[in-house]
Every structure is written in C-alpha cells, then in structure tokens.
Scaffold this active site. Structure first.
Site, PDB file in Angstrom:
ATOM      1  N   ASP A 126      20.557  24.987  33.976  1.00 31.43           N
ATOM      2  CA  ASP A 126      21.507  23.990  34.478  1.00 31.43           C
ATOM      3  C   ASP A 126      20.913  22.590  34.309  1.00 31.43           C
ATOM      4  O   ASP A 126      21.560  21.598  34.624  1.00 31.43           O
ATOM      5  CB  ASP A 126      21.775  24.266  35.973  1.00 31.43           C
ATOM      6  CG  ASP A 126      22.834  23.347  36.548  1.00 31.43           C
ATOM      7  OD1 ASP A 126      23.924  23.263  35.947  1.00 31.43           O
ATOM      8  OD2 ASP A 126      22.577  22.695  37.587  1.00 31.43           O
ATOM      9  N   HIS A 143      24.080  20.477  34.675  1.00 28.04           N
ATOM     10  CA  HIS A 143      23.636  20.017  35.997  1.00 28.04           C
ATOM     11  C   HIS A 143      24.802  20.081  37.006  1.00 28.04           C
ATOM     12  O   HIS A 143      25.109  19.102  37.682  1.00 28.04           O
ATOM     13  CB  HIS A 143      23.067  18.595  35.911  1.00 28.04           C
ATOM     14  CG  HIS A 143      21.975  18.351  36.927  1.00 28.04           C
ATOM     15  ND1 HIS A 143      20.767  17.800  36.626  1.00 28.04           N
ATOM     16  CD2 HIS A 143      21.914  18.621  38.259  1.00 28.04           C
ATOM     17  CE1 HIS A 143      20.025  17.718  37.713  1.00 28.04           C
ATOM     18  NE2 HIS A 143      20.702  18.217  38.724  1.00 28.04           N
ATOM     19  N   GLN A 144      25.396  21.255  37.082  1.00 29.18           N
ATOM     20  CA  GLN A 144      26.548  21.404  37.974  1.00 29.18           C
ATOM     21  C   GLN A 144      26.247  22.273  39.196  1.00 29.18           C
ATOM     22  O   GLN A 144      27.126  22.521  40.018  1.00 29.18           O
ATOM     23  CB  GLN A 144      27.753  21.995  37.219  1.00 29.18           C
ATOM     24  CG  GLN A 144      27.652  23.502  36.937  1.00 29.18           C
ATOM     25  CD  GLN A 144      28.937  24.080  36.357  1.00 29.18           C
ATOM     26  OE1 GLN A 144      29.181  23.960  35.176  1.00 29.18           O
ATOM     27  NE2 GLN A 144      29.751  24.704  37.186  1.00 29.18           N
ATOM     28  N   ALA A 145      24.981  22.719  39.333  1.00 27.67           N
ATOM     29  CA  ALA A 145      24.677  23.664  40.416  1.00 27.67           C
ATOM     30  C   ALA A 145      25.024  23.091  41.786  1.00 27.67           C
ATOM     31  O   ALA A 145      25.452  23.813  42.683  1.00 27.67           O
ATOM     32  CB  ALA A 145      23.210  24.070  40.357  1.00 27.67           C
ATOM     33  N   PHE A 146      24.860  21.773  41.933  1.00 27.01           N
ATOM     34  CA  PHE A 146      25.123  21.155  43.248  1.00 27.01           C
ATOM     35  C   PHE A 146      26.616  20.941  43.505  1.00 27.01           C
ATOM     36  O   PHE A 146      26.997  20.573  44.605  1.00 27.01           O
ATOM     37  CB  PHE A 146      24.438  19.765  43.298  1.00 27.01           C
ATOM     38  CG  PHE A 146      25.167  18.739  42.461  1.00 27.01           C
ATOM     39  CD1 PHE A 146      25.035  18.718  41.089  1.00 27.01           C
ATOM     40  CD2 PHE A 146      26.031  17.820  43.050  1.00 27.01           C
ATOM     41  CE1 PHE A 146      25.721  17.790  40.307  1.00 27.01           C
ATOM     42  CE2 PHE A 146      26.732  16.895  42.283  1.00 27.01           C
ATOM     43  CZ  PHE A 146      26.569  16.888  40.909  1.00 27.01           C
ATOM     44  N   THR A 180      17.470  26.048  37.545  1.00 26.69           N
ATOM     45  CA  THR A 180      18.449  25.119  38.149  1.00 26.69           C
ATOM     46  C   THR A 180      17.699  23.963  38.807  1.00 26.69           C
ATOM     47  O   THR A 180      18.263  23.252  39.625  1.00 26.69           O
ATOM     48  CB  THR A 180      19.301  25.826  39.235  1.00 26.69           C
ATOM     49  OG1 THR A 180      18.412  26.412  40.196  1.00 26.69           O
ATOM     50  CG2 THR A 180      20.213  26.874  38.657  1.00 26.69           C
ATOM     51  N   GLU A 205      18.137  15.813  29.315  1.00 23.29           N
ATOM     52  CA  GLU A 205      19.534  15.824  29.751  1.00 23.29           C
ATOM     53  C   GLU A 205      20.126  14.446  29.985  1.00 23.29           C
ATOM     54  O   GLU A 205      21.350  14.266  29.905  1.00 23.29           O
ATOM     55  CB  GLU A 205      19.703  16.681  31.016  1.00 23.29           C
ATOM     56  CG  GLU A 205      19.098  16.078  32.275  1.00 23.29           C
ATOM     57  CD  GLU A 205      19.395  16.917  33.514  1.00 23.29           C
ATOM     58  OE1 GLU A 205      19.187  18.137  33.477  1.00 23.29           O
ATOM     59  OE2 GLU A 205      19.836  16.328  34.523  1.00 23.29           O
ATOM     60  N   ILE A 261      16.267  25.745  48.616  1.00 21.50           N
ATOM     61  CA  ILE A 261      17.079  26.466  47.630  1.00 21.50           C
ATOM     62  C   ILE A 261      16.482  27.846  47.344  1.00 21.50           C
ATOM     63  O   ILE A 261      17.207  28.853  47.296  1.00 21.50           O
ATOM     64  CB  ILE A 261      17.237  25.627  46.334  1.00 21.50           C
ATOM     65  CG1 ILE A 261      17.989  24.328  46.654  1.00 21.50           C
ATOM     66  CG2 ILE A 261      17.982  26.416  45.256  1.00 21.50           C
ATOM     67  CD1 ILE A 261      17.995  23.297  45.544  1.00 21.50           C
ATOM     68  N   ARG A 304      14.566  21.429  37.467  1.00 24.75           N
ATOM     69  CA  ARG A 304      14.454  20.239  36.615  1.00 24.75           C
ATOM     70  C   ARG A 304      14.067  20.695  35.216  1.00 24.75           C
ATOM     71  O   ARG A 304      13.233  21.601  35.056  1.00 24.75           O
ATOM     72  CB  ARG A 304      13.394  19.262  37.141  1.00 24.75           C
ATOM     73  CG  ARG A 304      13.847  18.418  38.327  1.00 24.75           C
ATOM     74  CD  ARG A 304      14.971  17.423  37.980  1.00 24.75           C
ATOM     75  NE  ARG A 304      15.414  16.646  39.143  1.00 24.75           N
ATOM     76  CZ  ARG A 304      16.429  16.983  39.931  1.00 24.75           C
ATOM     77  NH1 ARG A 304      17.144  18.069  39.696  1.00 24.75           N
ATOM     78  NH2 ARG A 304      16.765  16.219  40.958  1.00 24.75           N
TER      79      ARG A 304
END
Ligand code: NAI
Length: 340
Positions: free
Chosen positions: A266, A303-306, A240, A271, A163, A242
């Site tokens: 993110d 947690h939407q980066a993926f 983005t 979370e 990444i 952890r």
C-alpha cells in the site's frame, strides 16, 4: 513551555484532496480556524505559498526537511501539524532548533490499516479481483484461482504498536499462528498467545510477513537481498507501513526467482511522485513500479489503508484539537518535538 497565541491564525493545508477539505471543514465548525487548502505538496518551492505566522498542516509525502523548516521559521511559523501517524518526512531536530512545535495523529483508526492489510492478504490469496472480472465475462472456470487456508499458517508481524496489535487480533481470528518482532514487547500481545521471536526467526518461520513498524534508520530496507534469502519460498510480504522498508530492486529479483510468492504493498519507496493522483493519461517514468505492477502476484494500492470514514473523522478531530492545544497551552500529548 512558552505560550503561543495562534488561535486566530490560519491553517494552511498541503497535499489536500477533496475529501480532506470535506472532513476538515465539517469538524472545524467547532474550532473556528481559518482554513486554506493547497492540493500541491509542501517542498522547498511551494513553501513560498505559506503566509507569515500561518499554521502548516502536512501529510505523508510532504517534504518537511531542514531547508523547508528554515523557510517556515523565517515566516514565523510556530506549528506544523501532521495529519498522519508516520513522521519520517519531518526533520524534528531542525524544527526544534527553530522553535517550531510539531504534532501528529498517532492513532486514528489502527483497525482501518489492519483491515486493509488483511484485505490485501485475502485478495492475493483467494484472487477475488480476478474472479470478479472473470465471472463478468461469463468465465466460470476456477483455473488459476487456487488459494490456501490462512488457518494454521504462521503470520509474522514486524512492529506490534497500534496497527500491529489490531492486525494480530484479525490474524488470530482466522486461526493463524502469530509470531512477532518488535524492539519493545507488548505484554498484552503475549497474554493473547502471540510469541515474540528474534527478527531472523520470524523471517524464517513465517508464511506471511506483515510490516507495521515505522520507517527509521534501523528499519530502512529491512526487506532486502539478505532477509529475502532467509524467507520461505513462496512467502507473502505485506507492506502497509512505509515504502522504504522494502528494497524494491531486491524484492523484484525475489519475485522473478519465485522466492516471493505474493507481494501486497500500500506504500512504495517513490510513491510521492505517483500516489494520490490520476496519472492514467501519463507516461510513467518509474520503471520499478511498472515492473512491480506487471507481476500477476503483486497487488499495489495507493496508500489507501487509512482511508475509512472513521479514520478521516478522527484525523480531522485530532489534528484540530492538537493545533488548538498547542495554540492555547503550547503543548499537546501528540507533540513530536519532545522526542528530540
Ligand atoms: P506505533 O508507533 O503504534 O507502532 C510502531 C511499532 O513499531 C512500535 O511498537 C515500535 O516499538 C515498533 N518499532 C520501532 N522500531 C522498530 C524496529 N526497528 N523493529 C521492529 N519494530 C519497531 O505505530 P502504528 O500506528 O502502529 O503505525 C505503524 C506504521 O504504519 C506508521 O509508522 C506508519 O508508517 C504506517 N501507517 C500507514 C498507514 C497507511 O495508510 N498505509 C496509515 C497509518 C500508519
């Protein structure tokens, strides 16, 4: 390596969302596993739902600690398949002790996460979220929307794996100077003109710091009171990776003092109690996330980066292939139990 004849066993998925089911059912047509989906998290209570000899598939916030693994071993579970890259939530030593193979999806779309990191930077900087709402109310004023050029700014990348490398290419495309810190240098990055520097140099020099390293004992609370004090005033921090890479209380103090000019996260330390659910009717008890969301210069995504079509396709295909390889041959290249 012992062969495990598990091809005929069902895969029990935890923490599933409707889109997981859609993608896994679509691609399972070529694999033919029996699939079972639970929307709840795997933990010490819900582990009772797992049938004897099932294959267990988990995501980022499932609890796969020694106690859960012991219960899975009692049920003769032989494979835990992570449908994500990060594996900080799994006790690999315990899995190895009980002879359970663990695999993950090391890279499904590094670009998806890297592009989201840049989206967060652009949103925080150019305030397009505010402009969108403002213009809809016929307010065409630019007051409060002032941004800065990314061109010529220094972006510090911590962790230059899949990444970090993808993000570096994007940052360089904007004409930013990229400096990096990693425990292992990547010669390809250096050939692309990225300078590796010591962690404290990166922290002092960067206008924007983007975190792309895994969460482990060395990186936990990497962003803390001490490292924040070394940063440029008005620094932008993007996470983005952890949540626990950042000490949330310290970053809140940094935001209140103005040291931190922008924060894009993110991921968040706590979370697992919040993300991937609609809590719009609930009273949120987590005061830290509420405080974070009250700052105008903080952007939180859940947690939407993926979360792209390409990434979900790869997650389903690689997870099912890993399970098939483990079931047929007792090994796969994406095995984590070999690390311990
Ligand atoms: P990767 O394994 O390809 O790269 C991680 C890099 O971090 C490696 O180059 C490694 O040497 C480096 N590293 C390890 N310890 C370090 C330390 N102490 N200091 C600095 N660098 C260190 O992993 P990848 O695919 O690039 O993913 C990075 C992280 O992104 C994952 O661990 C995961 O936590 C997170 N992630 C988040 C997603 C999201 O949707 N928000 C999706 C996928 C991954």
């Amino acid at each position: 390596m012992t062969k495990i004849n598990l091809l005929s066993h069902k895969i029990s998925f935890f923490s599933t969302q409707p889109y997981d089911q859609t993608f896994f059912e679509k691609y399972n047509a070529d694999f033919g596993f029996e699939l079972e989906f639970f929307d709840i998290q795997l933990n010490e209570q819900t582990v009772t739902l797992v049938d004897n000899k099932a294959i267990v598939c988990v995501f980022v916030n499932d609890v796969v600690n020694a106690a859960v693994i012991k219960k899975l071993a009692e049920k003769e579970v032989k494979i835990i398949a992570l449908r994500c890259a990060g594996f900080n939530n799994v006790d690999l030593e315990a899995a190895k002790k009980h002879g359970i193979q663990v695999c993950r999806v090391p890279a499904y779309s590094p670009e998806a996460v890297a592009e989201h990191a840049m989206a967060m930077i652009l949103t925080l900087n150019r305030k397009t979220h505010k402009a969108y709402n403002r213009v809809r109310e016929q307010n065409f004023s630019l007051h409060g929307l002032l941004g800065f050029d990314l061109h010529g700014k220094t972006i510090g990348i911590i962790g230059t794996g899949n990444i970090g490398k993808a993000f570096s290419k994007i940052a360089k495309g904007f004409g930013s100077t990229v400096v990096a810190y990693d425990v292992v240098k990547d010669s390809g990055m250096e050939a692309d003109g990225v300078q590796y520097v010591a962690l404290d140099t990166l922290i002092k020099k960067s206008d924007i710091i983007s975190l792309h390293c895994p969460l482990n004992d060395e990186t936990r609370h990497l962003i803390n009171k001490k490292t924040l004090a070394q940063m440029k005033t008005n620094v932008m921090i993007i996470n983005t990776s952890r949540g626990a890479l950042i000490n949330t209380s310290d970053v809140i103090k940094g935001l209140k003092s103005g040291k931190v000019g922008y924060l894009g996260i993110d991921v968040y330390e706590q979370e697992e109690k919040l993300f991937f659910r609609d809590l719009s009717e609930d009273i949120i008890q987590d005061d830290k996330i509420q405080r974070l969301m009250s700052f105008p210069n903080v952007l939180v995504t859940a947690h939407q980066a993926f979360f792209t079509n390409e990434a979900l396709t790869q997650i389903a295909l690689i997870t099912l292939s890993n399970v098939k390889e483990l079931a047929l041959n007792g090994q796969t290249k994406d095995q984590l139990t070999q690390l311990v």
